[in-house]
Design a protein around this motif. Structure first.
Motif, PDB file in Angstrom:
ATOM      1  N   ASN A   9      -5.836  10.504   1.919  1.00  0.00           N
ATOM      2  CA  ASN A   9      -4.349   9.201   2.487  1.00  0.00           C
ATOM      3  C   ASN A   9      -3.353   8.706   3.717  1.00  0.00           C
ATOM      4  N   ASP A  31       0.903   3.789  -2.141  1.00  0.00           N
ATOM      5  CA  ASP A  31       0.574   5.715  -1.734  1.00  0.00           C
ATOM      6  C   ASP A  31       1.902   6.209  -3.073  1.00  0.00           C
ATOM      7  N   SER A  63       1.599   8.985  -5.516  1.00  0.00           N
ATOM      8  CA  SER A  63       1.533  10.691  -5.848  1.00  0.00           C
ATOM      9  C   SER A  63       2.123  11.272  -6.615  1.00  0.00           C
ATOM     10  N   GLU A 102      -5.050   6.718   6.649  1.00  0.00           N
ATOM     11  CA  GLU A 102      -3.348   6.093   7.051  1.00  0.00           C
ATOM     12  C   GLU A 102      -4.359   6.403   9.380  1.00  0.00           C
ATOM     13  N   ASN A 157      -5.549  13.759  -1.994  1.00  0.00           N
ATOM     14  CA  ASN A 157      -5.185  12.934  -2.428  1.00  0.00           C
ATOM     15  C   ASN A 157      -4.088  12.683  -1.732  1.00  0.00           C
ATOM     16  N   GLN A 158      -3.632  13.410  -0.441  1.00  0.00           N
ATOM     17  CA  GLN A 158      -2.992  13.430  -0.313  1.00  0.00           C
ATOM     18  C   GLN A 158      -3.938  13.617   0.916  1.00  0.00           C
ATOM     19  N   GLN A 210       1.007  -1.245  -0.082  1.00  0.00           N
ATOM     20  CA  GLN A 210      -0.221  -0.261   0.001  1.00  0.00           C
ATOM     21  C   GLN A 210       1.126   0.986  -0.396  1.00  0.00           C
ATOM     22  N   SER A 211       1.916   1.617   1.206  1.00  0.00           N
ATOM     23  CA  SER A 211       2.905   2.044   0.780  1.00  0.00           C
ATOM     24  C   SER A 211       3.992   2.269  -0.110  1.00  0.00           C
TER      25      SER A 211
END
Lengths: 193, 145
Positions: free
Chosen positions: A128, A97, A101, A132, A124-125, A93-94
């Motif tokens: 995220n 991401d 980005s 989280e 988007n940021q 996932q990271s």
């Protein structure tokens, strides 16, 4: 068709009743799963598992609770199992991401409408960061918060789904909000958006 | 009201969970404090993402995919009668034998060869030229040539 009729026909193996049930509750189940998983494809996959379980275990369904409560319970349990079984996903996932980005940045420079791209990138940021923060909540707080926010369920409805008292749900959501605020404040201080 | 108190209760203020009196106090503070006002805006935007994420449309292929999955799971795959025997018995036995053979061969190779040297006697002179070839053919000799 009323809830009782749907259940009765489902117990008799009616495909039409199953289709009606899926059409009626698809959004509810997908949204509930999304609130826990934060990924549209995963949410749809788990939602399908939910309906398969419903189809298989409809014989044991007792009409003392609403279909929606039953569906919420299965959706929550399935989503939590999915998260437990996919802990390795965190790493991917990271990575995903980071790629997302980077893609967003790339799109920003390649598209003519930079204001729009800026807006999407920021959103988007934010998404995220929010996911989280929600994911880091203890399981019970996460379930209660997600049902309250993504499904707009009242504390009483959540208490029925989670089989807890209304005051426990109040306390869970209060603590969830406090924890979220703490995490979002830390992020705000670090200027991670 | 201090900024620290505001930060603790801002989410409840944005969600409208606070009593009216406290709400007004926070409102007054935010209008005069840039730092708290900026954080309030940021928090509001981040929490606003939830509303945007809620699914409003349904996937038209959801039921078709679901039905296909149900049908594929309903028909259990036909397993040949010999497969369970192969998987559960023959394979483990074969690999166990292979493992034991490997270990046995390993032990055999590692055992030092017993050479009967009792009857053979070498004097140090006999062995010396063989072991110290460099002395009889020094490298300097080659280099000179």
């Amino acid at each position: 068709m009323t809830e009782a009729e749907i259940i009765e026909k489902l117990q008799n193996g009616s495909e039409q009743a199953f289709k009606e049930l899926v059409d009626k509750y698809q959004k509810l189940v997908v949204n509930t799963c999304f609130g826990m998983l934060h990924d549209k494809d995963d949410a749809e996959d788990v939602a399908q598992d939910v309906f398969i379980e419903v189809f298989r275990s409809v014989q044991s369904f007792r009409a003392d609770s609403k279909i929606s409560t039953w569906l919420y319970r299965i959706a929550v349990n399935r989503s939590l199992n999915f998260i437990r079984d996919n802990k390795k996903r965190k790493w991917f996932q990271s990575l995903d991401d980071t790629v997302k980005s980077k893609n967003a940045i790339f799109e920003k420079f390649t598209s003519g409408d930079s204001d729009d791209a800026d807006f999407n990138l920021e959103n988007n940021q934010r998404a995220n960061v929010l996911h989280e923060a929600i994911n880091s909540l203890p399981e019970n707080q996460k379930v209660a918060f997600s049902l309250n926010k993504y499904e707009d369920l009242s504390y009483k409805e959540i208490s029925e789904v989670m089989d807890l008292s209304v005051s426990s749900i109040e306390s869970l959501i209060h603590r969830a909000k406090k924890n979220l605020q703490k995490k979002l404040y830390t992020c705000y201080k670090k200027k991670c958006i | 009201m201090k900024c620290k108190t505001i930060h603790k209760n801002l989410i409840f203020f944005l969600e409208g969970d606070l009593p009216e009196k406290e709400e007004k106090q926070i409102e007054a503070h935010i209008s005069s404090c840039n730092e708290c006002s900026a954080f309030a805006q940021d928090l509001k935007k981040t929490l606003g993402i939830i509303e945007k994420e809620k699914t409003t449309e349904t996937n038209p292929f959801f039921y078709t995919r679901l039905k296909a999955r149900l049908e594929s799971q309903a028909e259990p795959a036909k397993v040949p009668f010999w497969k369970p025997v192969l998987v559960n018995i023959i394979q483990p036995v074969f690999f166990s034998i292979l493992l034991i053979a490997g270990i046995y061969t390993g032990f055999k190779i590692a055992t030092p060869v017993q050479v009967n040297t009792a009857s053979v006697h070498y004097t140090s002179e006999e062995i010396f030229p063989y072991l110290n070839e460099m002395q009889s053919e020094p490298i300097e000799g080659f280099l000179m040539e």
